[in-house]
Every structure is written in structure tokens, then in C-alpha cells.
Design a protein around this motif. Structure first.
Motif, PDB file in Angstrom:
ATOM      1  N   SER A   1      10.536  46.341 -20.681  1.00  0.00           N
ATOM      2  CA  SER A   1      11.311  46.066 -19.472  1.00  0.00           C
ATOM      3  C   SER A   1      10.697  44.904 -18.705  1.00  0.00           C
ATOM      4  N   LEU A   2      11.576  44.154 -18.058  1.00  0.00           N
ATOM      5  CA  LEU A   2      11.168  43.049 -17.196  1.00  0.00           C
ATOM      6  C   LEU A   2      11.860  43.226 -15.857  1.00  0.00           C
ATOM      7  N   THR A   3      11.061  43.227 -14.792  1.00  0.00           N
ATOM      8  CA  THR A   3      11.587  43.452 -13.444  1.00  0.00           C
ATOM      9  C   THR A   3      11.247  42.271 -12.548  1.00  0.00           C
ATOM     10  N   ALA A   4      12.243  41.737 -11.897  1.00  0.00           N
ATOM     11  CA  ALA A   4      12.043  40.771 -10.819  1.00  0.00           C
ATOM     12  C   ALA A   4      12.211  41.523  -9.504  1.00  0.00           C
ATOM     13  N   TRP A   5      11.248  41.381  -8.608  1.00  0.00           N
ATOM     14  CA  TRP A   5      11.266  42.202  -7.401  1.00  0.00           C
ATOM     15  C   TRP A   5      10.959  41.381  -6.154  1.00  0.00           C
ATOM     16  N   GLY A   6      11.441  41.912  -5.047  1.00  0.00           N
ATOM     17  CA  GLY A   6      11.112  41.371  -3.742  1.00  0.00           C
ATOM     18  C   GLY A   6      10.838  42.515  -2.787  1.00  0.00           C
ATOM     19  N   ARG A   7       9.782  42.384  -1.986  1.00  0.00           N
ATOM     20  CA  ARG A   7       9.432  43.422  -1.014  1.00  0.00           C
ATOM     21  C   ARG A   7       9.461  42.821   0.384  1.00  0.00           C
ATOM     22  N   ASN A   8       9.978  43.595   1.318  1.00  0.00           N
ATOM     23  CA  ASN A   8      10.191  43.104   2.673  1.00  0.00           C
ATOM     24  C   ASN A   8      10.992  41.803   2.602  1.00  0.00           C
ATOM     25  N   VAL A   9      12.131  41.878   1.946  1.00  0.00           N
ATOM     26  CA  VAL A   9      12.891  40.676   1.598  1.00  0.00           C
ATOM     27  C   VAL A   9      13.418  39.928   2.826  1.00  0.00           C
ATOM     28  N   PHE A  10      13.546  40.592   3.968  1.00  0.00           N
ATOM     29  CA  PHE A  10      14.017  39.916   5.176  1.00  0.00           C
ATOM     30  C   PHE A  10      12.860  39.430   6.051  1.00  0.00           C
TER      31      PHE A  10
END
Length: 808
Positions: free
Chosen positions: A761-770
């Protein structure tokens, strides 16, 4: 008044909605087949609505059958959330908050119950367990989370089965173990913003018939996200250099091994070794905020001596606005920590009776350096060191006889803290003047050796009167024996008239004024009574009374009165009622709880006199929680949670008197502060703070998770959005407006592709995106303003996971 009325209406609506849902479920599902609940528990739907098996009663049970307010996430769900640290679980657990300014000390809060003092010798009222072993030191709680099986969070007192320091609740991290014979494992790598990267891997399987091994490890590094800045004037000229050290970095590794032996068909011995290190971690600093400067160079305060300003992050010298992700401190901080844990667990079915033995030894060595003032000058520095050893032993018997399920056991805990806590600068100027007649750069080093031994016995039984009605009764008697060898030493080597260290006082000196002040011998009982009604196979209703207890301890403060040195134990009586129901043929779980807390001798933290102390006060709280897990199809999952709480702490000592240096010759007096010549003395008229709210306890909160997946190109693509909204909340029980965190929302997002044949699996992620700026920690220092740490800004990256063996 308007807000109170609005809050009451919303709370009533939330509670009535929950009650209606429970009642409708009780009637609507009576006609459903009984195997639907079993189907949901077995996980056939494959979604977040599956009922996880938990060990809240120290035996394996479906979460939906446990008459306790419990939240739990499996290892797979934790991976979906991108959780890689023990403190990151808070967003999807209702009523759980965390106060952490570095890995040095982690303070969990459940329903507002926490220990907000920051000295190393204290134990928290929210107990943390790892693989069935209690972790007594708050210094040893933060760490990397990898190869995890499950996380369980139990809200409310859990003293009957889990001991005297589970007043507020319990957090239990369970690692993947060596229980599987088939070879299995994975490798994973991650890279993200701030040059953050990690590598982890795990592998396990049978070595021989009846012998299995699993090993796992993780290494992580990251640059700091709070950038060091020099202090410049309006023309760009240098006023004072910064430390050059960015804060919030990572540099550590951890590993563990689990070896299991089947000693007999009915007996298994499980051996654990765990090691972790944090090496020269970039931490130990703050941003400066919420200060309106007076003519003498200090911050404006209220009558209680607390900063009430709310002008946000500023440069403490120029008073110019600054980013919450930049700091101006001049001293580099650091954290070095090494932990080793050894554990043996024996599970033996003796034929109708099961024996469990858990033996654990934990050793931690830690040093920590901090620039405590967030200014480019030496106003407050903190240095601490602790060598911590813990040995625990639990023996437990359990069984089932007719209408009774029972367990009895005993527990022993032996702890030793050998440490020091040194404070340099403004908080101890009065001691320097009194002890040496003056000062240059004074420091008070508090050296201590704390020995603590605890033993307890416990029992709990579930009496099943009918197929629907069960009464649970439990009790525990716990005995603490503690003593402290304490020395308070004044050190100011650059002060020529008195360059040598001077012993100011000891624990024995304090005990000469208050007999027994350096010892604590305490025995008390915890209890649980719960009535559980299984309205139908899919709906559980329960009411309960729980009595939780927490032992006393000592306030390690540079300036402490004998009567304030030791604080008393605390007791919490909790009254709860709730429901757990499964709807839509197992595709939805809806759980709710209401509670009322009555606290006797709540251990409240205050910077009275400008130094940390813990005081006892009565308190109470009332609240409600609602959780919904929905998986209407194999393509969609949703999680929602909502909480409400109102609380009041009777009375806490305010600042009283605070000392500070004369920043410039002839600095004028202000409303509460008088220049004594080189030193300011500030006398604040408000002696106590009354009816304060519990810290980290927003009136309302709402967490959410939405996940949609679809089969694409020989695999599966999943889109996920999750996050949490918190209402206004105080970050300290003293409730100064300077430490008020306004309402905020944090949202995360991810996109995952998983190949069906290989499981890669490959995951692209963003945290606290705003890119929301919110505080993870704040300390109101009165005339010295507020020092805070803000959580990371928007971060983004990618994670690659490669399973192998049976894990594919």
C-alpha cells in the motif's frame, strides 16, 4: 447566562437523542435474529462498525458487551489514522486530551481529569498500561507506536481491577505478539514535511513446535517545526541572538521482541523485551504570548497574579507579533532518554480456573534541559534528571461457576526515583537574597530519592441473575508506603560574596515542623457496582457506581512551606449510566454514557508563589458522551463522537507573592509590584481561585471520520477525512485567560492505494490540512507572561507499507 442556557439546551438535546436511540433500538431489534450481533462481533462486515474484542475486565469480551465507557481501535484502524506516536490517539477518542510540550512528559486527560504538574516524581490519575503492565512514570509514557494490535481507552475510575492511580481512567496499548505460527510481517517507510522520516518493520512466526517469536523495530528522525529566530530591532539590527535550535524535532529508535512458549496445551509463557532511546532531541523551549507590557517591563496580570491578556504570540523583547511556529529563546534544550523493559506473562488454564502471572521490570534514565521563559535572556531555566526503576508483580485467578464469573488477585509495585530538579533565575531570587544576601545567576537544585512500595488485593464478580440481568460487584484494597529523601541546595558560583553551594533545607527539616511530611503511609479502597441489562441481543443498558483512589505525593518546589510539601490522596466517586446498541444488522454501533463526578481532595496544580505546587480541593463534574460507528457497505465507513461536560473546582490558591528581577535601573512600581532595589516583589490581593473549570475539558467536542474505498486497477483506493472540533477550554485549572484555548478544528486527510495480490500500500497524507494554530501546552507565569507550545502546522507526506508472509 446566555451561554449557560444554550449549553444546557444542547446537552439536553444530546442526551435525549441518545436515550431515544437506545430505547428505539431496544424495541426495534427484538425481532431480529440473535446471530446478527455475533456476526457484527466476528468482523464479517470488515468495517469500523465491527465490535472489537477488548480486555476492559481483564478478560476477552466484545466491546459491546462491556458495561464500561470504552473506546478501542484495532491495529488496522490505527494504521488508517496514520497514528505513529502514543499521544496521537486523542483525536478519535471522546473526552481524551493530551498536554505535551515534548516527549519529556506526557499528561493525558480524561473527562478533565489529569495531573498538570510537570515534576518527574508524580504519577498521573489516568493510568497507562502497555501489554498488561502498568507504566508508573509520566516520563516513560511518550514513545513510538508501531506494530500495534489494539488501543483501549477506559473512561471513569478503573481502580478495582487496575489499581489506585486509575482515578480518571485507563489507556492500554497492546502490541502485536508472537501468537501466530505462520510467518508474517511487514516493512514500512515514511517521509514528510520538516524532513521527517521513519522506518519500521516486524516479523514473526513459529521457530519450532510450541515456540514462536516476533520482533519489531522503528527509527524516526525529524527537523524541528518551531523555528529559532534572532531578535531584531525595527531596522533589522541584532538585539539578541536565538538559540539556533528548532524545536519539535525527533531523533530516536525503539525495538521489542516477544518470545512465546507453549509449556503445555493449557499453559503459555510470554517473554517481552522492549528498548527505546531518544537522543539529543531538539526540545525544551517555548513561544511567548499573551503579555501586555507594563512600565516596569513585566506583564499585566489580574488580582490573582495570572496573565489575562489574549494578544497572542509575540516577540518578548520587541512586543511585535510573531508566528506560533517560531521562538526567540537563547538556550538550546535537549532530551536524552533510555528505557528498557523486561516482562514475563504466564497464562495457565488449570481446568475451570485460569491463572495469570505478570512480572515486569522497567528502567528509565532521562536528562532534560529547558529554556523556560521563551525570551532571549536567562530569566527561567529548568534542568532535570531522573533514574527511575519499577518492579511490578500481578497474580490473578479467574473462572466461571454457574451464574458467577469471578476473578481475584494481588498486585505489588516497587518504584524508586533518584533525581534532581533545578530552577535557575527569577523564581528563586527571594531564596538567593535570603540565603546569600544577593545574587548573580542563582540556581536551586532539588535533589531527591523517592521510594514507593504499594500492594493491593482485589476481587470482582459478575452475578448473572437471568439471561438479561447481571450485577457486577468489585473491590480493591490498596496500601502505599512512600518516603522521600529531599535536599534543597542554593548554587550561585558567580556571586563573589557567597560562591559555594548552600544547603537551604531538607525533607527532615520540613518534617520537624510538620511531623511525617517526608513520609506517606496510605491505605484506601476502590469499588465498583454495576447493574447491566441486556434488553435484547443487540442492546445493553447499564448503570454503575465506581470509587477511584489516587495516592498522595510531594510538590518539588524551590520554595515550599512545610504544610504544602506533601499533598493528600484523592478520591473520586463516579455515577454513570449508559447504553450500547448495534443497529442496521451489525452495520452500526451507537454507544452513549452520562456521568456525574464527586471529587474529594482533587490534586490541583498551581504556580502559587511562582513555583509549581499541588494542592487539594474538592471538585465535581457532569457530562455525556456519544459514539457512532457506521459501515453501511464495504465501500463506506464513518465514525462520529460527541461530548459535553461542565465542571467546577471549589478553591485553588492563587499566585499570592511573586518575585522577579529589576530589568532596568529605576524601573517603576506597578499596581501589584514594588521595586525593592534589584528585585521586584509582587503581592496579589486575590488569595484563591474559586469555581474554576477542570483543565483540558471543553464544554463540547465533536470528532469525525469519513472513509470511502473502491476497487480500482487490481487493488483498492481509499479516501479518508478525519478530525476533531473542540470548544473553548482552559489549559490550566487556575483558569487564567492567558491560558484559554479558543475553539478550534483540526482536519486530516489521506489517499491510499492497496494492491490486492501483494498487499503493498501507498498512502499520501496530510495532517492539520487547514494549518490551524492551536496550543498543545500552555503555562501561565503571571508577570512573566504565558509560555506555550503549538501543535505542528500543516504537514504532508507519504507512507509505503510492504507486508509479507501471512500478513499479505
Amino acid at each position: 447566562m446566555k451561554r449557560t442556557q444554550k449549553s444546557a439546551r444542547i446537552a439536553a438535546l444530546m442526551l435525549s437523542t441518545a436515550a431515544l436511540a437506545a430505547a428505539s433500538a431496544a424495541f426495534a431489534q427484538e425481532a431480529q435474529p440473535q446471530d446478527q450481533n455475533a456476526q457484527a462481533e466476528s468482523g464479517e462486515s470488515g468495517g469500523l462498525a465491527d465490535a472489537i474484542v477488548v480486555t476492559a475486565n481483564k478478560r476477552n469480551e466484545s466491546l459491546q458487551k462491556v458495561a464500561i465507557s470504552v473506546s478501542a481501535f484495532s491495529g488496522e484502524q490505527i494504521d488508517r489514522l496514520g497514528i505513529t506516536e502514543t499521544t496521537q490517539i486523542t483525536q478519535q477518542i471522546p473526552s481524551l486530551r493530551v498536554n505535551a510540550w515534548s516527549p519529556n512528559l506526557t499528561i493525558f486527560s480524561l473527562r478533565g481529569i489529569s495531573q498538570n504538574n510537570f515534576t518527574d516524581n508524580l504519577e498521573a490519575p489516568v493510568a497507562v498500561y502497555q501489554d498488561n503492565a502498568y507504566i508508573a512514570s509520566m516520563n516513560a509514557v511518550a514513545g513510538q507506536l508501531f506494530d500495534i494490535k489494539r488501543v483501549e481507552v477506559l473512561r471513569g475510575p478503573q481502580g478495582t481491577l487496575f489499581g489506585r492511580n486509575a482515578t480518571g481512567g485507563l489507556i492500554h496499548y497492546l502490541s502485536e505478539d508472537a501468537s501466530k505460527d505462520d510467518f508474517n510481517g511487514y516493512a514500512q517507510g515514511e517521509y514528510g514535511r520538516f524532513n521527517s522520516w521513519s522506518l519500521e518493520a516486524a516479523a514473526g512466526g513459529a521457530l519450532a513446535q510450541g515456540v514462536r517469536l516476533r520482533v519489531a523495530g522503528r527509527v524516526e528522525k525529524a527537523d524541528g517545526y518551531i523555528k529559532s529566530r534572532d531578535t531584531l530591532d525595527s531596522n533589522g539590527a541584532l538585539i539578541a541572538p536565538g538559540s539556533g535550535q528548532d524545536l519539535g524535532g525527533k531523533n530516536g529508535w525503539a525495538a521489542r521482541a516477544n518470545l512465546q512458549f507453549d509449556l503445555a496445551p493449557s499453559a503459555t509463557l510470554s517473554l517481552w523485551y522492549k528498548h527505546s532511546e531518544d537522543n539529543n532531541v531538539a526540545t525544551g523551549g517555548y513561544v511567548f504570548e499573551n503579555c501586555e507590557y507594563l512600565s516596569n517591563g513585566y506583564c499585566d496580570t489580574n488580582a490573582a497574579g495570572l496573565s489575562d491578556s489574549q494578544n497572542g504570540v509575540i516577540n518578548g523583547v520587541t512586543a511585535e507579533k510573531a508566528s506560533p511556529w517560531e521562538h526567540f529563546g537563547e538556550r538550546p534544550g535537549r532530551l536524552d532518554r533510555v528505557m528498557n523493559s523486561y516482562q514475563a506473562q504466564l497464562d495457565w488454564d488449570l481446568g475451570g480456573v485460569e491463572l495469570t502471572s505478570i512480572t515486569n521490570y522497567l528502567k528509565m534514565d532521562k536528562t532534560y534541559a529547558e529554556d523556560g521563559d521563551a525570551l532571549p535572556f536567562t530569566i527561567v531555566n529548568v534542568d532535570s534528571r531522573v533514574n527511575f526503576d519499577q518492579f511490578s508483580q500481578e497474580l490473578r485467578l479467574s473462572g466461571e461457576t454457574g451464574m458467577l464469573k469471578w476473578q481475584v488477585g494481588g498486585y505489588y509495585l516497587d518504584m524508586k526515583y533518584d533525581g534532581s530538579h533545578a530552577v535557575t533565575g527569577a523564581p528563586i531570587l527571594d531564596l538567593a537574597v535570603a540565603g546569600n544576601g544577593g545574587f548573580s545567576l542563582p540556581k536551586v537544585d532539588q535533589q531527591y530519592v523517592l521510594d514507593s512500595k504499594n500492594w493491593s488485593i482485589f476481587a470482582q464478580g459478575d452475578f448473572r441473575f437471568t439471561d438479561q440481568l447481571t450485577l457486577t460487584v468489585g473491590g480493591r484494597y490498596s496500601k502505599d508506603n512512600k518516603k522521600i529523601d529531599y535536599k534543597n541546595i542554593l548554587i550561585d558560583p558567580t556571586y563573589a560574596p557567597q560562591p559555594n553551594p548552600k544547603l537551604l533545607f531538607t525533607g527532615k527539616d520540613l518534617a520537624a515542623v510538620v511531623p511525617g511530611a517526608d513520609e506517606d503511609h496510605y491505605g484506601d479502597w476502590a469499588a465498583r457496582v454495576s447493574l447491566n441489562y441486556q434488553a435484547n441481543p443487540d442492546t445493553l443498558l447499564f448503570v454503575s457506581w465506581n470509587r477511584g483512589i489516587k495516592g498522595g505525593n510531594w510538590s518539588l518546589s524551590s520554595n515550599i512551606a512545610p504544610q504544602d510539601f506533601r499533598h493528600r490522596p484523592e478520591t473520586l466517586n463516579s455515577f454513570e449510566g449508559g447504553f450500547k446498541t448495534t443497529l442496521m444488522g451489525g452495520k452500526m454501533r451507537l454507544n452513549g454514557t452520562v456521568y456525574h463526578y464527586i471529587y474529594d481532595d482533587y490534586q490541583a496544580f498551581s504556580l502559587a508563589g511562582g513555583v509549581p505546587k499541588v494542592y487539594n480541593s474538592d471538585a465535581h463534574a457532569t457530562g455525556a458522551e456519544l459514539e457512532a460507528f457506521l459501515s453501511p457497505s464495504r465501500n463506506f465507513d464513518a465514525v462520529f463522537g460527541a461530548t459535553y461536560e461542565t465542571s467546577s473546582v471549589d478553591s485553588i490558591p492563587a499566585t499570592g507573592v511573586q518575585f522577579g528581577p529589576e530589568f532596568f535601573p529605576g524601573a517603576p512600581d506597578t499596581q501589584y509590584c514594588t521595586n525593592l532595589g534589584g528585585v521586584f516583589r509582587c503581592d496579589f490581593p486575590q488569595a484563591n481561585i474559586t469555581k474554576a473549570e477542570l483543565p483540558n475539558a471543553p464544554r463540547f467536542s465533536f470528532n469525525y471520520l469519513l472513509r470511502y474505498n473502491r476497487d480500482v486497477a487490481g487493488g483498492n483506493v481509499a479516501v479518508q477525512v478525519d478530525g476533531v472540533w473542540y470548544d473553548d477550554q482552559f489549559l490550566e485549572v487556575t483558569n487564567g485567560l492567558g491560558s484559554l484555548q479558543k475553539a478550534y478544528n483540526v482536519t486530516n486527510a489521506s489517499l491510499t492505494y492497496r494492491h490486492e495480490d501483494t498487499g503493498i500500500s501507498l498512502t499520501a497524507w496530510g495532517r492539520n490540512v487547514f494549518n490551524k494554530a492551536y496550543r498543545a501546552y500552555a503555562l501561565n507565569l503571571g508577570i512573566l507572561g504565558v509560555t506555550s507550545i503549538y501543535a505542528p502546522p500543516a504537514t504532508y507526506g507519504a507512507t509505503l507499507r510492504i507486508p509479507f508472509g501471512a500478513s499479505r
